[in-house]
Design an enzyme around this catalytic site. Structure first.
Site, PDB file in Angstrom:
ATOM      1  CG  ASN A  42      -0.439  -0.194   2.531  1.00 58.57           C
ATOM      2  OD1 ASN A  42       0.616  -0.807   2.690  1.00 58.57           O
ATOM      3  ND2 ASN A  42      -1.110   0.316   3.543  1.00 58.57           N
ATOM      4  CD  GLU A  44      -1.616   4.655   4.620  1.00 56.10           C
ATOM      5  OE1 GLU A  44      -1.171   5.531   5.390  1.00 56.10           O
ATOM      6  OE2 GLU A  44      -2.331   3.695   4.990  1.00 56.10           O
ATOM      7  CB  CYS A  53      -5.215  -1.535  -1.778  1.00 51.17           C
ATOM      8  SG  CYS A  53      -6.547  -0.767  -0.861  1.00 51.17           S
ATOM      9  CD  GLU A  55      -5.171  -6.139  -1.229  1.00 50.74           C
ATOM     10  OE1 GLU A  55      -4.629  -5.017  -1.130  1.00 50.74           O
ATOM     11  OE2 GLU A  55      -6.003  -6.561  -0.411  1.00 50.74           O
ATOM     12  CB  CYS A  84     -10.692  -2.944   0.626  1.00 51.03           C
ATOM     13  SG  CYS A  84     -10.094  -2.329  -0.957  1.00 51.03           S
ATOM     14  CB  CYS A  87      -8.498  -5.056  -3.418  1.00 51.03           C
ATOM     15  SG  CYS A  87      -7.377  -3.655  -3.144  1.00 51.03           S
TER      16      CYS A  87
HETATM   17  N1  THU Z   1      -5.298  -1.542   2.393  1.00 47.61           N
HETATM   18  C1  THU Z   1      -4.706  -2.366   1.471  1.00 47.61           C
HETATM   19  O1  THU Z   1      -3.560  -2.152   1.070  1.00 47.61           O
HETATM   20  N2  THU Z   1      -5.429  -3.418   1.015  1.00 47.61           N
HETATM   21  C2  THU Z   1      -6.708  -3.718   1.398  1.00 47.61           C
HETATM   22  O2  THU Z   1      -7.317  -4.595   0.810  1.00 47.61           O
HETATM   23  C3  THU Z   1      -7.293  -3.024   2.541  1.00 47.61           C
HETATM   24  C4  THU Z   1      -6.654  -1.727   2.887  1.00 47.61           C
HETATM   25  C5  THU Z   1      -4.542  -0.391   2.884  1.00 47.61           C
HETATM   26  C6  THU Z   1      -5.075   0.931   2.435  1.00 47.61           C
HETATM   27  C7  THU Z   1      -4.562   1.851   3.527  1.00 47.61           C
HETATM   28  O3  THU Z   1      -3.250   2.237   3.193  1.00 47.61           O
HETATM   29  C8  THU Z   1      -4.503   0.964   4.756  1.00 47.61           C
HETATM   30  O4  THU Z   1      -4.562  -0.375   4.295  1.00 47.61           O
HETATM   31  C9  THU Z   1      -5.628   1.205   5.748  1.00 47.61           C
HETATM   32  O5  THU Z   1      -6.857   1.172   5.137  1.00 47.61           O
END
Ligand code: THU
Length: 129
Positions: A42, A44, A53, A55, A84, A87
């Site tokens: 991920n 941000e 994300c 994935e 999520c 994804c």
């Molecule tokens: N996140 C992912 O990388 N993958 C997911 O499927 C769920 C959420 C990340 C996004 C954000 O940087 C952090 O997790 C918190 O939501």
């Protein structure tokens, strides 16, 4: 490539996560049908919705490298959190029968599929011709 090895690669990718806002570090590794592997983490952003994300980083990187068929994806978080909704939708586009290994930071994981994670997905067949 065993599921355990793919999970290890997701854990490795997780170490590169850029998550200064949530401190929730996520790693992914996707296995293409030809045996190649693409990592993701991920990334941000101070403008929160611009975050992407792990994935989707892995899958879009694989597509950008010419891959279209995938057999598995591993996702690693501190606590075995599941992918999520966004994804799941992107995974469904690229491989409904992909195996999904959902791992925690110790490498413990469970196995599911995209189809199980996103029943009644929206797919290309729903778009008018
Ligand atoms: N996140 C992912 O990388 N993958 C997911 O499927 C769920 C959420 C990340 C996004 C954000 O940087 C952090 O997790 C918190 O939501």
């Amino acid at each position: 490539m065993t599921p355990e090895q793919l999970v290890q690669l997701a854990l490795e990718a997780r170490r590169r996560a850029y998550a200064p806002y949530s401190n929730y570090f996520v790693g992914a590794a996707v296995l293409a049908d030809d045996g190649t592997i693409y990592p993701g983490c991920n990334v941000e952003n101070a403008a929160y919705p611009s975050t992407i994300c792990a994935e989707r980083v892995a899958l879009t990187s694989a597509v950008a490298n010419g891959k279209r068929c995938f057999s598995a994806i591993a996702v690693a978080t501190s606590n075995g959190g599941t992918p999520c909704g966004s994804c799941r939708q992107v995974m469904a586009e690229l491989g409904l029968d992909m195996a999904v290994y959902i791992a925690d930071e110790h490498g413990n994981f469970r196995t599911t599929t995209v189809r199980e994670l996103l029943p009644e997905y929206f797919g290309p067949e729903h778009l008018p011709a």
